[in-house]
Design a protein around this motif. Sequence first.
Motif, mmCIF file in Angstrom:
data_model
loop_
_atom_site.group_PDB
_atom_site.id
_atom_site.type_symbol
_atom_site.label_atom_id
_atom_site.label_comp_id
_atom_site.label_asym_id
_atom_site.label_seq_id
_atom_site.Cartn_x
_atom_site.Cartn_y
_atom_site.Cartn_z
ATOM 1 N N PRO A 75 0.812 -1.224 0.000
ATOM 2 C CA PRO A 75 0.000 0.000 0.000
ATOM 3 C C PRO A 75 0.844 1.272 0.000
ATOM 4 O O PRO A 75 2.072 1.238 0.151
ATOM 5 N N ILE A 76 0.160 2.380 -0.149
ATOM 6 C CA ILE A 76 0.814 3.690 -0.121
ATOM 7 C C ILE A 76 1.489 3.890 1.235
ATOM 8 O O ILE A 76 0.909 3.619 2.286
ATOM 9 N N GLY A 77 2.743 4.359 1.191
ATOM 10 C CA GLY A 77 3.485 4.632 2.415
ATOM 11 C C GLY A 77 4.196 3.431 2.997
ATOM 12 O O GLY A 77 4.744 3.518 4.104
ATOM 13 N N PHE A 78 4.234 2.326 2.268
ATOM 14 C CA PHE A 78 4.901 1.130 2.788
ATOM 15 C C PHE A 78 6.416 1.310 2.722
ATOM 16 O O PHE A 78 6.998 1.438 1.638
ATOM 17 N N ASP A 80 9.909 2.315 2.167
ATOM 18 C CA ASP A 80 10.438 3.379 1.306
ATOM 19 C C ASP A 80 9.724 3.448 -0.038
ATOM 20 O O ASP A 80 10.220 4.079 -0.976
ATOM 21 N N HIS A 81 8.564 2.817 -0.145
ATOM 22 C CA HIS A 81 7.744 2.903 -1.361
ATOM 23 C C HIS A 81 6.600 3.879 -1.075
ATOM 24 O O HIS A 81 5.526 3.490 -0.606
ATOM 25 N N LEU A 82 6.842 5.138 -1.379
ATOM 26 C CA LEU A 82 5.923 6.204 -0.979
ATOM 27 C C LEU A 82 4.518 6.013 -1.547
ATOM 28 O O LEU A 82 3.523 6.265 -0.858
ATOM 29 N N LEU A 83 4.422 5.570 -2.801
ATOM 30 C CA LEU A 83 3.118 5.367 -3.438
ATOM 31 C C LEU A 83 2.791 3.891 -3.628
ATOM 32 O O LEU A 83 1.929 3.543 -4.437
ATOM 33 N N GLY A 84 3.459 3.032 -2.888
ATOM 34 C CA GLY A 84 3.168 1.611 -2.963
ATOM 35 C C GLY A 84 3.852 0.929 -4.133
ATOM 36 O O GLY A 84 4.705 1.510 -4.817
ATOM 37 N N LEU A 88 3.914 -6.604 -9.657
ATOM 38 C CA LEU A 88 5.222 -7.248 -9.771
ATOM 39 C C LEU A 88 6.223 -6.689 -8.764
ATOM 40 O O LEU A 88 7.422 -6.954 -8.873
ATOM 41 N N GLY A 89 5.737 -5.915 -7.820
ATOM 42 C CA GLY A 89 6.607 -5.366 -6.789
ATOM 43 C C GLY A 89 7.416 -4.168 -7.232
ATOM 44 O O GLY A 89 8.369 -3.777 -6.546
ATOM 45 N N ARG A 90 7.057 -3.560 -8.356
ATOM 46 C CA ARG A 90 7.789 -2.390 -8.839
ATOM 47 C C ARG A 90 7.263 -1.130 -8.163
ATOM 48 O O ARG A 90 6.058 -0.998 -7.926
ATOM 49 N N ASP A 91 8.152 -0.207 -7.886
ATOM 50 C CA ASP A 91 7.795 1.023 -7.189
ATOM 51 C C ASP A 91 6.958 1.921 -8.102
ATOM 52 O O ASP A 91 7.401 2.309 -9.195
ATOM 53 N N ILE A 92 5.753 2.269 -7.658
ATOM 54 C CA ILE A 92 4.833 3.036 -8.496
ATOM 55 C C ILE A 92 5.328 4.466 -8.691
ATOM 56 O O ILE A 92 5.235 5.022 -9.793
#
Length: 304
Positions: A75-78, A80-84, A88-92
């Motif tokens: 989800p968003i904020g997970f 260091d992935h700010l937008l989830g 495939l696990g790629r940073d949005i």
Amino acid sequence: MTDATWKDWLLSDAPRSRGQARLAGLYQGWLKLSRNWMAMVGLGILVVLVMVAMFAPLLAPHDPFAQDLLLRLKPIGFEDHLLGTDSLGRDILSRLIYGSRITLYIVALVTLIAPVVGLLVGTVAGYLGGFVDATLMRITDVFLAFPRLVLALAFVAALGAGIENAVLAISLTAWPPYARMARAETLTIRNSDFIAAIRLQGAGPLRILVKHIWPLCLSSLIVRITLDMAGIILAAAGLGFLGLGAQPPSPEWGAMISEGRRFILDHWWVATLPGLAIFTVSLAFNLLGDGLRDVLDPKDGGSQ
């Protein structure tokens, strides 16, 4: 010169040279545009978009192509992935940042092709008239008879999927409105007194078109281009959504929406965030286009 002196020089009622007159016109147009806060908001968004695209490698926190199935659909904020992350696990966020490059690439290429073709067809038809005018306008009407996206789909189906073919298809469907507009402008200009005087001086049709008619069509053309950008972006996103534009794993916003539509109920951010990016950029072009129309279009009381 001091700032006050520069302003007095630019706002002079009696410019001493053609260069001063042109700079004064640009400055006065900028002053009028800057008073339109909505146009400035649109301009600001587009400036940010360009900067993001230019410095994408520095701004993107992750590799937009790197996959990690252990981090899929976070989800968003997970962490260091700010937008989830996507399926495939790629940073949005990283994919959105790099996707801005593709958007600007498509917009730039279509802008270089469609308005130029439309200007050529419209001014030649309007200036020569007769059989040439009738033939070129009937061809234009054929293109206008089909919805733009449907016609673009037909061209891409014939040419093959890919971002270059998508650009070509969008360009082939985008030029007719420019041709109609340029023809209307040319019909108004060609019988004016100054064109008659230029003919008497021995100028040929090509010189008249290039030196005198095309410059007078530019203001309306610029406004039309800006207002058409939203449609171009949506057409490119539509082709990407259908798998006919940029191909995986390219981070094109339309393709990202297509990938995320399967998870729209449980993982809404995967498709919603690229959709918001498309909406924001399209809105920015429309806001800027409305402001430029007020400044450049004489029919709406703007100044050339």
